[in-house]
Design an enzyme around this catalytic site. Structure first.
Site, PDB file in Angstrom:
ATOM      1  N   HIS A   1      46.201  19.172  15.455  1.00 13.91           N
ATOM      2  CA  HIS A   1      47.614  18.929  15.773  1.00 13.91           C
ATOM      3  C   HIS A   1      47.911  19.698  17.063  1.00 13.91           C
ATOM      4  O   HIS A   1      47.366  20.791  17.262  1.00 13.91           O
ATOM      5  CB  HIS A   1      48.569  19.510  14.738  1.00 13.91           C
ATOM      6  CG  HIS A   1      48.415  19.008  13.337  1.00 13.91           C
ATOM      7  ND1 HIS A   1      47.508  19.520  12.456  1.00 13.91           N
ATOM      8  CD2 HIS A   1      49.111  18.069  12.646  1.00 13.91           C
ATOM      9  CE1 HIS A   1      47.630  18.909  11.298  1.00 13.91           C
ATOM     10  NE2 HIS A   1      48.595  18.023  11.372  1.00 13.91           N
TER      11      HIS A   1
ATOM     12  N   ASP B   1      48.493  23.329  16.514  1.00 12.58           N
ATOM     13  CA  ASP B   1      47.381  24.161  16.008  1.00 12.58           C
ATOM     14  C   ASP B   1      46.709  24.895  17.147  1.00 12.58           C
ATOM     15  O   ASP B   1      46.210  25.999  16.978  1.00 12.58           O
ATOM     16  CB  ASP B   1      46.235  23.318  15.407  1.00 12.58           C
ATOM     17  CG  ASP B   1      46.639  22.410  14.288  1.00 12.58           C
ATOM     18  OD1 ASP B   1      47.654  22.703  13.646  1.00 12.58           O
ATOM     19  OD2 ASP B   1      45.917  21.414  14.060  1.00 12.58           O
TER      20      ASP B   1
ATOM     21  N   GLU C   1      43.423   9.672   2.725  1.00 10.89           N
ATOM     22  CA  GLU C   1      43.029  11.013   2.260  1.00 10.89           C
ATOM     23  C   GLU C   1      42.894  11.008   0.745  1.00 10.89           C
ATOM     24  O   GLU C   1      43.801  10.587   0.032  1.00 10.89           O
ATOM     25  CB  GLU C   1      44.073  12.042   2.717  1.00 10.89           C
ATOM     26  CG  GLU C   1      43.734  13.458   2.288  1.00 10.89           C
ATOM     27  CD  GLU C   1      44.514  14.502   3.066  1.00 10.89           C
ATOM     28  OE1 GLU C   1      44.699  14.336   4.291  1.00 10.89           O
ATOM     29  OE2 GLU C   1      44.953  15.484   2.448  1.00 10.89           O
TER      30      GLU C   1
ATOM     31  N   HIS D   1      45.663  12.549  -1.292  1.00  9.69           N
ATOM     32  CA  HIS D   1      46.920  11.794  -1.219  1.00  9.69           C
ATOM     33  C   HIS D   1      46.852  10.579  -2.149  1.00  9.69           C
ATOM     34  O   HIS D   1      47.853  10.192  -2.752  1.00  9.69           O
ATOM     35  CB  HIS D   1      47.189  11.321   0.214  1.00  9.69           C
ATOM     36  CG  HIS D   1      47.349  12.442   1.195  1.00  9.69           C
ATOM     37  ND1 HIS D   1      47.661  12.223   2.511  1.00  9.69           N
ATOM     38  CD2 HIS D   1      47.251  13.790   1.052  1.00  9.69           C
ATOM     39  CE1 HIS D   1      47.746  13.397   3.147  1.00  9.69           C
ATOM     40  NE2 HIS D   1      47.496  14.351   2.277  1.00  9.69           N
TER      41      HIS D   1
ATOM     42  N   ASP E   1      43.701  20.244  -1.209  1.00 14.22           N
ATOM     43  CA  ASP E   1      42.804  20.107  -0.053  1.00 14.22           C
ATOM     44  C   ASP E   1      41.484  20.844  -0.224  1.00 14.22           C
ATOM     45  O   ASP E   1      41.092  21.654   0.614  1.00 14.22           O
ATOM     46  CB  ASP E   1      43.504  20.623   1.223  1.00 14.22           C
ATOM     47  CG  ASP E   1      44.608  19.683   1.683  1.00 14.22           C
ATOM     48  OD1 ASP E   1      44.637  18.533   1.218  1.00 14.22           O
ATOM     49  OD2 ASP E   1      45.431  20.097   2.506  1.00 14.22           O
TER      50      ASP E   1
ATOM     51  N   ASP F   1      39.608  17.340   6.099  1.00 15.38           N
ATOM     52  CA  ASP F   1      40.966  17.876   5.981  1.00 15.38           C
ATOM     53  C   ASP F   1      40.992  18.699   4.692  1.00 15.38           C
ATOM     54  O   ASP F   1      41.628  18.335   3.705  1.00 15.38           O
ATOM     55  CB  ASP F   1      41.982  16.728   5.950  1.00 15.38           C
ATOM     56  CG  ASP F   1      43.409  17.236   6.084  1.00 15.38           C
ATOM     57  OD1 ASP F   1      43.597  18.464   6.114  1.00 15.38           O
ATOM     58  OD2 ASP F   1      44.330  16.404   6.150  1.00 15.38           O
TER      59      ASP F   1
HETATM   60  C1  XLS Z   1      48.822  16.834   4.952  1.00 13.40           C
HETATM   61  C2  XLS Z   1      48.061  15.961   5.817  1.00 13.40           C
HETATM   62  C3  XLS Z   1      47.837  16.472   7.238  1.00 13.40           C
HETATM   63  C4  XLS Z   1      47.423  15.324   8.130  1.00 13.40           C
HETATM   64  C5  XLS Z   1      47.604  15.569   9.577  1.00 13.40           C
HETATM   65  O1  XLS Z   1      48.859  16.672   3.736  1.00 13.40           O
HETATM   66  O2  XLS Z   1      46.844  15.654   5.198  1.00 13.40           O
HETATM   67  O3  XLS Z   1      46.900  17.492   7.238  1.00 13.40           O
HETATM   68  O4  XLS Z   1      46.102  14.966   7.907  1.00 13.40           O
HETATM   69  O5  XLS Z   1      48.923  15.801   9.927  1.00 13.40           O
HETATM   70 NI    NI Z   2      45.258  14.651   6.102  1.00 15.95          NI
HETATM   71 NI    NI Z   3      46.843  16.196   2.990  1.00 10.31          NI
END
Ligand code: XLS
Ligand code: NI
Ligand code: NI
Length: 441
Positions: free
Chosen positions: A104, A107, A271, A274, A312, A342
């Site tokens: 990002h 970051d 992801e 998610h 994560d 991630d």
């Molecule tokens: C958060 C997201 C974030 C994205 C990038 O839950 O996974 O890390 O991958 O903004």
């Molecule tokens: Ni992510």
């Molecule tokens: Ni995430």
């Protein structure tokens, strides 16, 4: 010339030693040079390290501060620290044999007092990143803008009720796109962490969704203007930090993109954690995107089934990854996407060496899953079973249904005059689970 500082002294580039090794700092399944169909495993898997977790993560949680202290985080000038940190990052990317990284904007460089100062800070670190990319050969998988941490975004960025915040977010993404282009980023990600709402008592959902669409159209237009040809990716997530997020899952993402005429410009960055937060499996999200040609990239991690948020973690569940890989290979791979870790260390894993163990585990699990999935596909038993299950649509009235050449009247006549009652057929789930287990063990 002065030898550059070693931030991970004592750790050599990780080598492939095969499944029999007992060296915890070696790959057991990931041999970057191994070839499959004329391409190396490195080219197939396109692993990436997520800078925010691995180099900005401190181990902090809502109950306590960070636990992780890196030796390179020293000095009072935040820009100087940012550059040294980046050097540590690139040393790690090289040693872990990751061909890509992701970040990002916030970051890699500190925010200044004004947007102009922030952009100047970013430019300085980006110049350093460009030099490091050139020196190491590590490439940028994707860039993105952090539109969720700063308090100005507490009520959203593109979906903020205040147009001033929308404008600020637009300016930030403009710059993030320029920087991603400058570093040769192959994709650009939108994850809408605060693009959603907490309560409808204060929210105009319809307007907010239209604003988000306007924002994405502006991004598409600006990319065209500056010549950024990377793939745009939406990263769905149902909740956290916002209670209701507009990009809930892949299916709602498809509906949103199609509603606002954006579907040609976007694919999905899926992801694992998610997917499970949305009540789906990882494989479900992959199949849903692939079914409409919108599978873009993967954020590789996992949640904890006993915890209800995005933990994560690094994923070492070969069964889950094999199923995901089956769907990815069937879809023809990820194109310009890749597998971006991630994922973060647990709060209690405080050694720099733990970064290596974490990524080795994740990379080995994906490499093994890739090989197993290829074997399953080559054997063909599973796909034959599925093909056979749908064979009645391959000819006759079944084919007419798929081609929309028949209707209720004809089908009614067919059933009444000829077909009669259908004969149920076992779906054989347990047989198939056993078949899968044979490949896994
Ligand atoms: C958060 C997201 C974030 C994205 C990038 O839950 O996974 O890390 O991958 O903004
Ligand atoms: Ni992510
Ligand atoms: Ni995430």
């Amino acid at each position: 010339m002065k030898k550059p500082t070693q931030h991970f002294p004592g750790i050599a580039p990780i080598r492939f030693e095969g499944p029999g090794t007992d060296n915890p700092l070696a790959f057991r399944h990931y041999d970057p040079a191994e070839r499959f169909d004329g391409r190396t495993l490195e080219e197939h898997l396109r692993f990436s390290v997520a800078y925010w977790h691995s180099f900005r993560g401190t181990g902090g949680d809502p109950f306590g501060p960070g636990t992780i202290q890196r030796p390179w985080e020293q000095g009072r000038d935040p820009l100087a620290v940012a550059k040294v940190r980046l050097e540590a990052g690139f040393e790690f990317f090289q040693k872990i044999r990751s061909p890509f990284w992701c970040f990002h904007d916030r970051d890699i460089a500190p925010e200044g007092a004004t947007l102009a100062e922030t952009n100047r800070n970013l430019d300085k670190v980006v110049a350093h990143a460009k030099a490091l990319q050139k020196a190491t050969g590590v490439k940028l998988l994707w860039g993105t803008a952090n539109l969720f941490s700063h308090p100005r975004y507490m009520c959203g960025a593109a979906t903020n009720p205040d147009a001033h915040v929308f404008a600020y977010a637009a300016a930030q993404v403009k710059k993030a796109l320029e920087v991603t282009l400058e570093l040769g980023g192959q994709n650009y990600v939108f994850w809408g962490g605060r693009e959603g709402y907490e309560t409808l008592l204060n929210t105009d959902l319809k307007r907010e969704q239209a604003h988000l669409a306007a924002f994405l159209h502006m991004a598409v237009d600006y990319a065209k203007e500056i010549g950024f040809k990377g793939q745009f990716l939406i990263e769905p997530k149902p909740k956290e930090p916002t209670k209701h997020q507009y990009d809930f899952d892949v299916a709602s993402g498809i509906a949103f993109l199609r509603t606002f005429g954006l579907e040609k410009h976007f694919k999905f960055n899926i992801e694992t954690n998610h997917a499970t937060l949305a009540g789906h499996t990882f494989q479900h999200e992959i199949e849903t995107a692939a079914a409409v040609g919108m599978l873009g990239s993967i954020d590789a991690n996992t949640g904890d089934l006993l915890l209800g948020w995005d933990t994560d973690q690094f994923n070492t569940d070969v069964r889950e990854l094999t199923l995901a890989m089956l769907s990815i290979l069937k879809a023809g791979g990820l194109g310009t996407g890749g597998f971006n870790f991630d994922a973060k260390l647990r709060r209690t894993s405080i050694d720099p060496e733990d970064l290596f163990h974490a990524h080795i585990g994740g990379m080995d699990a994906y490499a093994l899953a890739f090989k197993i999935a290829r074997r399953i596909i080559a054997d063909g038993q599973l796909s034959l079973f599925v093909a056979d299950r749908y064979a009645s649509y391959d000819s006759g009235f079944g084919r007419d249904i798929e081609r929309r050449k028949t209707g209720f009247r004809q089908l009614d006549a067919l059933v009444q005059k000829k077909l009669g009652e259908p004969k149920p057929r076992s779906a054989k789930q347990e047989y198939l689970e056993n078949l899968l287990a044979r490949y896994l063990h």
